[in-house]
Design an enzyme around this catalytic site. Sequence first.
Site, short mmCIF file in Angstrom:
data_model
loop_
_atom_site.label_atom_id
_atom_site.label_comp_id
_atom_site.label_asym_id
_atom_site.label_seq_id
_atom_site.Cartn_x
_atom_site.Cartn_y
_atom_site.Cartn_z
N GLY A 101 0.82 -1.21 0.00
CA GLY A 101 0.00 0.00 0.00
C GLY A 101 0.85 1.25 0.00
O GLY A 101 0.62 2.17 0.79
N ALA A 102 1.83 1.30 -0.91
CA ALA A 102 2.80 2.41 -0.89
C ALA A 102 2.54 3.44 -1.98
O ALA A 102 3.38 4.31 -2.21
CB ALA A 102 4.22 1.87 -1.00
N VAL A 132 -2.92 -7.60 -2.02
CA VAL A 132 -2.29 -8.43 -0.98
C VAL A 132 -3.30 -9.21 -0.14
O VAL A 132 -2.90 -9.96 0.74
CB VAL A 132 -1.32 -7.62 -0.07
N TYR A 170 -13.19 -2.63 12.11
CA TYR A 170 -11.81 -2.14 11.91
C TYR A 170 -10.96 -2.40 13.15
O TYR A 170 -9.84 -2.90 13.06
CB TYR A 170 -11.87 -0.64 11.59
N ALA A 196 -11.37 -4.58 15.42
CA ALA A 196 -11.13 -6.03 15.59
C ALA A 196 -9.98 -6.48 14.69
O ALA A 196 -9.13 -7.29 15.10
CB ALA A 196 -12.39 -6.81 15.27
N THR A 197 -9.91 -5.91 13.47
CA THR A 197 -8.81 -6.31 12.58
C THR A 197 -7.48 -5.82 13.15
O THR A 197 -6.48 -6.52 13.08
CB THR A 197 -8.97 -5.77 11.13
N LYS A 198 -7.48 -4.62 13.72
CA LYS A 198 -6.21 -4.07 14.22
C LYS A 198 -5.82 -4.73 15.55
O LYS A 198 -4.63 -4.86 15.86
CB LYS A 198 -6.30 -2.55 14.35
N ILE A 201 -3.97 10.37 11.33
CA ILE A 201 -2.87 10.82 10.47
C ILE A 201 -3.48 11.39 9.19
O ILE A 201 -4.36 10.74 8.59
CB ILE A 201 -1.93 9.62 10.12
P1 NAP Z 1 -4.66 5.27 2.27
O1 NAP Z 1 -4.18 6.66 2.15
O2 NAP Z 1 -6.09 4.94 2.00
O3 NAP Z 1 -3.72 4.34 1.37
C1 NAP Z 1 -3.96 2.98 1.30
C2 NAP Z 1 -2.90 2.32 0.46
O4 NAP Z 1 -3.17 0.90 0.44
C3 NAP Z 1 -2.91 2.79 -0.96
O5 NAP Z 1 -1.58 2.82 -1.44
C4 NAP Z 1 -3.67 1.67 -1.68
O6 NAP Z 1 -3.24 1.55 -3.02
C5 NAP Z 1 -3.24 0.46 -0.90
N1 NAP Z 1 -4.16 -0.67 -0.99
C6 NAP Z 1 -5.49 -0.69 -0.73
N2 NAP Z 1 -5.98 -1.93 -0.90
C7 NAP Z 1 -4.92 -2.72 -1.28
C8 NAP Z 1 -4.78 -4.08 -1.58
N3 NAP Z 1 -5.83 -4.92 -1.55
N4 NAP Z 1 -3.55 -4.54 -1.92
C9 NAP Z 1 -2.47 -3.72 -1.97
N5 NAP Z 1 -2.57 -2.38 -1.66
C10 NAP Z 1 -3.78 -1.91 -1.33
O7 NAP Z 1 -4.40 4.68 3.75
P2 NAP Z 1 -3.51 5.27 4.95
O8 NAP Z 1 -4.33 6.25 5.70
O9 NAP Z 1 -2.17 5.64 4.47
O10 NAP Z 1 -3.42 3.96 5.87
C11 NAP Z 1 -2.37 3.04 5.74
C12 NAP Z 1 -2.41 2.07 6.92
O11 NAP Z 1 -2.34 2.81 8.14
C13 NAP Z 1 -3.67 1.22 7.01
O12 NAP Z 1 -3.34 -0.08 7.46
C14 NAP Z 1 -4.49 1.94 8.06
O13 NAP Z 1 -5.38 1.08 8.71
C15 NAP Z 1 -3.41 2.45 8.98
N6 NAP Z 1 -3.82 3.61 9.78
C16 NAP Z 1 -4.11 4.80 9.19
C17 NAP Z 1 -4.49 5.87 10.00
C18 NAP Z 1 -4.82 7.23 9.46
O14 NAP Z 1 -5.23 8.10 10.24
N7 NAP Z 1 -4.65 7.49 8.18
C19 NAP Z 1 -4.57 5.71 11.39
C20 NAP Z 1 -4.25 4.47 11.93
C21 NAP Z 1 -3.87 3.44 11.12
P3 NAP Z 1 -4.26 1.54 -4.28
O15 NAP Z 1 -5.00 2.84 -4.25
O16 NAP Z 1 -3.38 1.35 -5.43
O17 NAP Z 1 -5.15 0.36 -4.04
#
Ligand code: NAP
Length: 243
Positions: A8-9, A60, A151, A153-155, A184
């Site tokens: 997810g980069a 993934v 969500y 529960a998954t974390k 974030i």
């Molecule tokens: P985001 O901006 O929505 O980005 C998600 C990334 O995951 C994108 O690069 C997306 O790429 C990729 N992705 C989605 N489904 C995928 C799949 N099936 N296979 C491979 N890649 C996939 O999310 P984020 O806010 O950066 O969050 C990233 C992580 O941090 C997550 O695990 C989230 O639960 C955790 N988190 C985020 C926050 C927050 O406040 N943002 C807080 C706590 C935890 P595509 O668009 O190409 O699919």
Amino acid sequence: MKVAIVTGASKGIGKACALRLARDGYTTVINYSSSDEAALQTLDQIKAEGGDGMVYKANVSVLAEVKAMVRDVFKAYGRIDVLVNNAGIVRDEYLLMMNPDTVDKCFNLNVKGYLYCAQAVALKMFKQKSGVIVNMSSVSSKFALPGQTVYSATKGAVNSMTQTLAKELGGYGIRVNAVAPGFISTEMIEAIPEETRKGYVERVPLKRFGTADEVANLVSAIVSDQFAYVTGQVFVMDGGLSL
Ligand code: NAP
């Protein structure tokens, strides 16, 4: 050469981690599932800064795609030193209105996807007798937010697997830790209505959301040798939200 895979980069926290690890000298694999252009932009930025890597499109949550990705990365570079299990989704729904499809989608990516990637890279790392896995958890695993039953529960599962994997894999020189960010600023958070977001900021003792770069700084530290004796831990980075 050291090699890092960040799932997810193409955006958000994963993108920041990929850029940071590339700056730290890792050849970096930018995994994503649909945003081709954004993934290529991440790679372009890495190359513009003198780094190296590749983009790899793979969902993934599908085991066969994870196996193919890890096989191809290993074929290209001959080693895998770091996995950042980051690709995740959030679907807020109150339990009384919960859609079974939400349960499947969240568990398939946030839990099964992490396990598939961890297994695939660990099979390479244990032969190297070294490696670091960082699982992106969430403060929602520790702090109850109504609407986030699925969500959280998954974390929670991510935190548990982090501890168990740390014990299972420690003997092979593989460390496993998790980072649990609070709010974030990424697309995930921007999707929340503005009024709700303002309410969330008020609840954070530091009175702001964190940045993806701040999470990437922590990931960079965890994978470094400075943290060589740290495994099985969940590092909360939430501006004090969960206190
Ligand atoms: P985001 O901006 O929505 O980005 C998600 C990334 O995951 C994108 O690069 C997306 O790429 C990729 N992705 C989605 N489904 C995928 C799949 N099936 N296979 C491979 N890649 C996939 O999310 P984020 O806010 O950066 O969050 C990233 C992580 O941090 C997550 O695990 C989230 O639960 C955790 N988190 C985020 C926050 C927050 O406040 N943002 C807080 C706590 C935890 P595509 O668009 O190409 O699919």
